[in-house]
Write a protein that holds these residues in place. Sequence first.
Motif, PDB file in Angstrom:
ATOM      1  N   GLU A  38       0.828  -1.211   0.000  1.00  0.00           N
ATOM      2  CA  GLU A  38       0.000   0.000   0.000  1.00  0.00           C
ATOM      3  C   GLU A  38       0.861   1.260   0.000  1.00  0.00           C
ATOM      4  O   GLU A  38       0.863   2.040   0.953  1.00  0.00           O
ATOM      5  CB  GLU A  38      -0.925  -0.019   1.218  1.00  0.00           C
ATOM      6  N   ILE A  39       1.581   1.469  -1.091  1.00  0.00           N
ATOM      7  CA  ILE A  39       2.486   2.596  -1.200  1.00  0.00           C
ATOM      8  C   ILE A  39       1.692   3.906  -1.286  1.00  0.00           C
ATOM      9  O   ILE A  39       0.573   3.934  -1.820  1.00  0.00           O
ATOM     10  CB  ILE A  39       3.420   2.422  -2.421  1.00  0.00           C
ATOM     11  N   HIS A  40       2.262   4.973  -0.739  1.00  0.00           N
ATOM     12  CA  HIS A  40       1.531   6.240  -0.631  1.00  0.00           C
ATOM     13  C   HIS A  40       1.203   6.835  -2.006  1.00  0.00           C
ATOM     14  O   HIS A  40       0.069   7.236  -2.253  1.00  0.00           O
ATOM     15  CB  HIS A  40       2.358   7.231   0.183  1.00  0.00           C
ATOM     16  N   ASN A  41       2.214   6.925  -2.875  1.00  0.00           N
ATOM     17  CA  ASN A  41       2.018   7.483  -4.211  1.00  0.00           C
ATOM     18  C   ASN A  41       2.553   6.468  -5.213  1.00  0.00           C
ATOM     19  O   ASN A  41       3.761   6.337  -5.399  1.00  0.00           O
ATOM     20  CB  ASN A  41       2.753   8.823  -4.342  1.00  0.00           C
ATOM     21  N   GLU A  42       1.655   5.735  -5.839  1.00  0.00           N
ATOM     22  CA  GLU A  42       2.063   4.630  -6.690  1.00  0.00           C
ATOM     23  C   GLU A  42       2.872   5.090  -7.905  1.00  0.00           C
ATOM     24  O   GLU A  42       3.868   4.451  -8.278  1.00  0.00           O
ATOM     25  CB  GLU A  42       0.823   3.857  -7.146  1.00  0.00           C
ATOM     26  N   ALA A  43       2.461   6.187  -8.529  1.00  0.00           N
ATOM     27  CA  ALA A  43       3.161   6.669  -9.716  1.00  0.00           C
ATOM     28  C   ALA A  43       4.587   7.092  -9.365  1.00  0.00           C
ATOM     29  O   ALA A  43       5.540   6.769 -10.091  1.00  0.00           O
ATOM     30  CB  ALA A  43       2.397   7.829 -10.342  1.00  0.00           C
ATOM     31  N   ALA A  44       4.746   7.807  -8.254  1.00  0.00           N
ATOM     32  CA  ALA A  44       6.083   8.243  -7.836  1.00  0.00           C
ATOM     33  C   ALA A  44       6.964   7.041  -7.498  1.00  0.00           C
ATOM     34  O   ALA A  44       8.158   7.020  -7.829  1.00  0.00           O
ATOM     35  CB  ALA A  44       5.976   9.167  -6.627  1.00  0.00           C
ATOM     36  N   PHE A  45       6.397   6.053  -6.851  1.00  0.00           N
ATOM     37  CA  PHE A  45       7.143   4.837  -6.518  1.00  0.00           C
ATOM     38  C   PHE A  45       7.594   4.121  -7.784  1.00  0.00           C
ATOM     39  O   PHE A  45       8.761   3.734  -7.913  1.00  0.00           O
ATOM     40  CB  PHE A  45       6.256   3.923  -5.669  1.00  0.00           C
ATOM     41  N   ASP A  46       6.680   3.939  -8.731  1.00  0.00           N
ATOM     42  CA  ASP A  46       7.024   3.244  -9.974  1.00  0.00           C
ATOM     43  C   ASP A  46       8.102   3.991 -10.754  1.00  0.00           C
ATOM     44  O   ASP A  46       8.981   3.380 -11.365  1.00  0.00           O
ATOM     45  CB  ASP A  46       5.780   3.080 -10.848  1.00  0.00           C
ATOM     46  N   ASN A  47       8.047   5.316 -10.733  1.00  0.00           N
ATOM     47  CA  ASN A  47       9.037   6.112 -11.457  1.00  0.00           C
ATOM     48  C   ASN A  47      10.397   6.120 -10.770  1.00  0.00           C
ATOM     49  O   ASN A  47      11.428   6.282 -11.420  1.00  0.00           O
ATOM     50  CB  ASN A  47       8.542   7.556 -11.619  1.00  0.00           C
ATOM     51  N   ALA A  48      10.402   5.963  -9.436  1.00  0.00           N
ATOM     52  CA  ALA A  48      11.656   6.033  -8.683  1.00  0.00           C
ATOM     53  C   ALA A  48      12.502   4.778  -8.837  1.00  0.00           C
ATOM     54  O   ALA A  48      13.731   4.851  -8.912  1.00  0.00           O
ATOM     55  CB  ALA A  48      11.367   6.283  -7.202  1.00  0.00           C
ATOM     56  N   PHE A  49      11.848   3.616  -8.897  1.00  0.00           N
ATOM     57  CA  PHE A  49      12.581   2.352  -8.901  1.00  0.00           C
ATOM     58  C   PHE A  49      12.805   1.847 -10.319  1.00  0.00           C
ATOM     59  O   PHE A  49      11.901   1.860 -11.144  1.00  0.00           O
ATOM     60  CB  PHE A  49      11.826   1.295  -8.093  1.00  0.00           C
ATOM     61  N   ARG A  50      14.024   1.393 -10.551  1.00  0.00           N
ATOM     62  CA  ARG A  50      14.364   0.797 -11.846  1.00  0.00           C
ATOM     63  C   ARG A  50      14.378  -0.723 -11.777  1.00  0.00           C
ATOM     64  O   ARG A  50      14.290  -1.390 -12.809  1.00  0.00           O
ATOM     65  CB  ARG A  50      15.732   1.312 -12.329  1.00  0.00           C
ATOM     66  N   CYS A  51      14.534  -1.287 -10.567  1.00  0.00           N
ATOM     67  CA  CYS A  51      14.460  -2.736 -10.417  1.00  0.00           C
ATOM     68  C   CYS A  51      12.994  -3.152 -10.388  1.00  0.00           C
ATOM     69  O   CYS A  51      12.112  -2.314 -10.139  1.00  0.00           O
ATOM     70  CB  CYS A  51      15.180  -3.188  -9.148  1.00  0.00           C
ATOM     71  N   PRO A  52      12.695  -4.428 -10.636  1.00  0.00           N
ATOM     72  CA  PRO A  52      11.295  -4.881 -10.558  1.00  0.00           C
ATOM     73  C   PRO A  52      10.720  -4.656  -9.159  1.00  0.00           C
ATOM     74  O   PRO A  52      11.431  -4.791  -8.156  1.00  0.00           O
ATOM     75  CB  PRO A  52      11.398  -6.381 -10.872  1.00  0.00           C
ATOM     76  N   THR A  53       9.454  -4.318  -9.099  1.00  0.00           N
ATOM     77  CA  THR A  53       8.783  -4.076  -7.816  1.00  0.00           C
ATOM     78  C   THR A  53       7.434  -4.785  -7.803  1.00  0.00           C
ATOM     79  O   THR A  53       6.844  -5.058  -8.849  1.00  0.00           O
ATOM     80  CB  THR A  53       8.552  -2.578  -7.565  1.00  0.00           C
ATOM     81  N   VAL A  54       6.961  -5.060  -6.588  1.00  0.00           N
ATOM     82  CA  VAL A  54       5.625  -5.633  -6.392  1.00  0.00           C
ATOM     83  C   VAL A  54       4.920  -4.774  -5.361  1.00  0.00           C
ATOM     84  O   VAL A  54       5.409  -4.601  -4.246  1.00  0.00           O
ATOM     85  CB  VAL A  54       5.696  -7.093  -5.892  1.00  0.00           C
TER      86      VAL A  54
END
Length: 316
Positions: free
Chosen positions: A129-145
Amino acid sequence: MLLFAPKASLALATRIAEALGMSLSPSEEREFDGGEHKMRPMVEVANEDVYVVQSLCGDASASANDKLCRLLFFVGALKDAGAERVTVVTPYLAYARKDRRTQPRDPVTTRYVAAVMQAVCIDRVVTLEIHNEAAFDNAFRCPTVRLEAADVFAPEIATEVGDQPVIVMSPDIGGVKRAQRFRERLARTLSREVDLAFMEKRRASGVVSGETVVGELRGRAVVIYDDMIASGSTILRACQAAREADAKSVYVAAAHAAFLPSASKLFETRAADSVLVTDSIALRPEFNPWLGAALRVCSLAPLVARTIQDLARHRP
């Protein structure tokens, strides 16, 4: 597959290991003068698929910075020892709320956390339950779940509301998409329609305002859904607004119990019929008296265990 955890997350990791039907792998964690420390695996990790559980919310025993540093150093040790893949399971990700510049020269700390994780060659990050999904996706270059607490809460809330007419409410406009996904999950669980509402919220110089509720709450069970509770002010305002709108009952579900002392007002005023949180963060001892009808902790261990099993099964 190996599963490790620093001492700060041992309780949560043990529950995850039990759900997986396995034991935590042994490790050594030592403290040194001046606040320095080390952690090393006590079993061979070469060519292994390794999972490390560490929730990064600061508490009385360690700050978020300390927990993050320990995690990074341990992952570095695992990689140096030849681990093939290291997945970090961090249900609460520190600095996820500082995801954009709101003032000149502001740091974008979410991106910096992603950078240091990538620097020690973390292969995958699992979070809740990440706070800001778009910011999280943009920040990480490794695969995330990105896991959603909706899967944990929906059966519990369905039992709470029974046959009452139900509406899910986001306490602010920014959380509407999150609330919408929970509404859909709850509707499937209940096998009937569930409506959606949201509340206006403005913040200026640290002061929160805005009273407008969009949605019909009268005579309904209102489920206020959010990613976390910290000071409790946002959730308290939403509960009060629901009561003033003649809601039949008010329930709160929030993934992360990042409770500050001021959050006690949420329970002292009995603003909600019940508050549900997960065990992503260990509950502060001062909130233990409310455990029971007022406050319930739902374990995310089964959800994390299923996720780890899926990742291990589809290992490249």
